[in-house]
Design a protein around this motif. Structure first.
Motif, PDB file in Angstrom:
ATOM      1  N   GLY A   3       0.609  -1.297   0.102  1.00  0.00           N
ATOM      2  CA  GLY A   3       0.108  -0.017  -0.121  1.00  0.00           C
ATOM      3  C   GLY A   3       0.874   1.115   0.100  1.00  0.00           C
ATOM      4  N   MET A   4       2.154   1.348   0.478  1.00  0.00           N
ATOM      5  CA  MET A   4       3.191   2.389   0.468  1.00  0.00           C
ATOM      6  C   MET A   4       4.059   2.438  -0.714  1.00  0.00           C
ATOM      7  N   ALA A   5       4.704   1.199  -0.823  1.00  0.00           N
ATOM      8  CA  ALA A   5       5.657   1.028  -1.520  1.00  0.00           C
ATOM      9  C   ALA A   5       5.685   2.089  -2.847  1.00  0.00           C
ATOM     10  N   GLY A  72      -1.082   2.452   6.338  1.00  0.00           N
ATOM     11  CA  GLY A  72      -0.468   1.191   7.104  1.00  0.00           C
ATOM     12  C   GLY A  72      -0.356   1.619   8.696  1.00  0.00           C
ATOM     13  N   ALA A  73      -0.243   0.644   9.401  1.00  0.00           N
ATOM     14  CA  ALA A  73      -0.111   0.929  11.192  1.00  0.00           C
ATOM     15  C   ALA A  73       1.356   0.214  11.261  1.00  0.00           C
ATOM     16  N   ILE A  95      11.543  -1.854  15.164  1.00  0.00           N
ATOM     17  CA  ILE A  95      10.733  -0.818  14.426  1.00  0.00           C
ATOM     18  C   ILE A  95      12.035  -0.415  13.288  1.00  0.00           C
ATOM     19  N   ALA A  96      13.351  -0.327  13.533  1.00  0.00           N
ATOM     20  CA  ALA A  96      14.265   0.204  12.726  1.00  0.00           C
ATOM     21  C   ALA A  96      14.094  -0.970  11.301  1.00  0.00           C
ATOM     22  N   ALA A  97      14.269  -1.876  11.715  1.00  0.00           N
ATOM     23  CA  ALA A  97      14.179  -3.256  10.714  1.00  0.00           C
ATOM     24  C   ALA A  97      12.873  -2.960   9.724  1.00  0.00           C
ATOM     25  N   LEU A  98      11.648  -2.669  10.493  1.00  0.00           N
ATOM     26  CA  LEU A  98      10.359  -2.562  10.005  1.00  0.00           C
ATOM     27  C   LEU A  98      10.663  -1.174   8.832  1.00  0.00           C
ATOM     28  N   ALA A 101      12.732  -1.926   5.777  1.00  0.00           N
ATOM     29  CA  ALA A 101      12.060  -2.686   4.927  1.00  0.00           C
ATOM     30  C   ALA A 101      10.908  -2.203   3.958  1.00  0.00           C
ATOM     31  N   VAL A 102      10.435  -1.032   4.815  1.00  0.00           N
ATOM     32  CA  VAL A 102       9.127  -0.485   4.182  1.00  0.00           C
ATOM     33  C   VAL A 102       9.679   0.836   3.148  1.00  0.00           C
TER      34      VAL A 102
END
Length: 160
Positions: A3-5, A72-73, A95-98, A101-102
């Motif tokens: 939804g964001m990429a 997204g959440a 949260i850094a890895a998330l 990735a996003v």
């Protein structure tokens, strides 16, 4: 995230941002607009209305379009971070890895809480421009590691 990429959203027309400090729990609530540009190949650019709740250790970041559709959440707590994107849910170690990735760039969520309050926070590779925080504007740049990234946030300052 699907939804964001690769999505670029207009910042115009979003609702007035609100912010309030929750001193009783040590958590904060911030809202406004944010944009992130990553100089990757191909370049990526994101923009969204945001709601940020919690603190560096545990919190949630909700991203929506100016029309209110959820992009997204992101939720995090010690040792885990979860991305909810529509019907999908993905887990990450942090949260850094998330965020890496996003978006292609690990965002300094810990420092973001400090920066929004106008307090400097040192993050290797990042530099924050805090001179306009009193006017509800924050800009941070990541110079290293590559790719470089530019984060811009427009928000309302919490009431004293």
């Amino acid at each position: 995230m699907a939804g964001m990429a690769g999505a670029t959203l207009a910042l115009a027309g979003c609702a007035a941002p609100q912010a309030a400090r929750r001193a009783d729990t040590g958590s904060s609530h911030w809202s406004g607009r944010l944009s992130l540009s990553v100089d990757s190949n191909p370049p990526q650019s994101f923009a969204a209305v945001f709601e940020l709740d919690g603190n560096p250790e545990q919190g949630e970041l909700l991203l929506t379009t100016p029309l209110g559709n959820t992009l997204g959440a992101l939720q995090w707590s010690p040792g885990t971070a979860v991305l909810r994107d529509g019907a999908q849910q993905r887990r990450f170690a942090s949260i850094a890895a998330l965020t890496e990735a996003v978006t292609g760039a690990a965002l300094p969520i810990d420092a973001l809480f400090e920066w929004l309050q106008g307090r400097p926070a040192q993050v290797p590779g990042w530099r924050a421009e805090l001179s306009q925080v009193a006017q509800g504007r924050l800009q941070a740049t990541r110079d290293a590691p590559l790719p470089t990234a530019q984060l811009r946030v427009v928000f309302e300052r919490p009431s004293p």
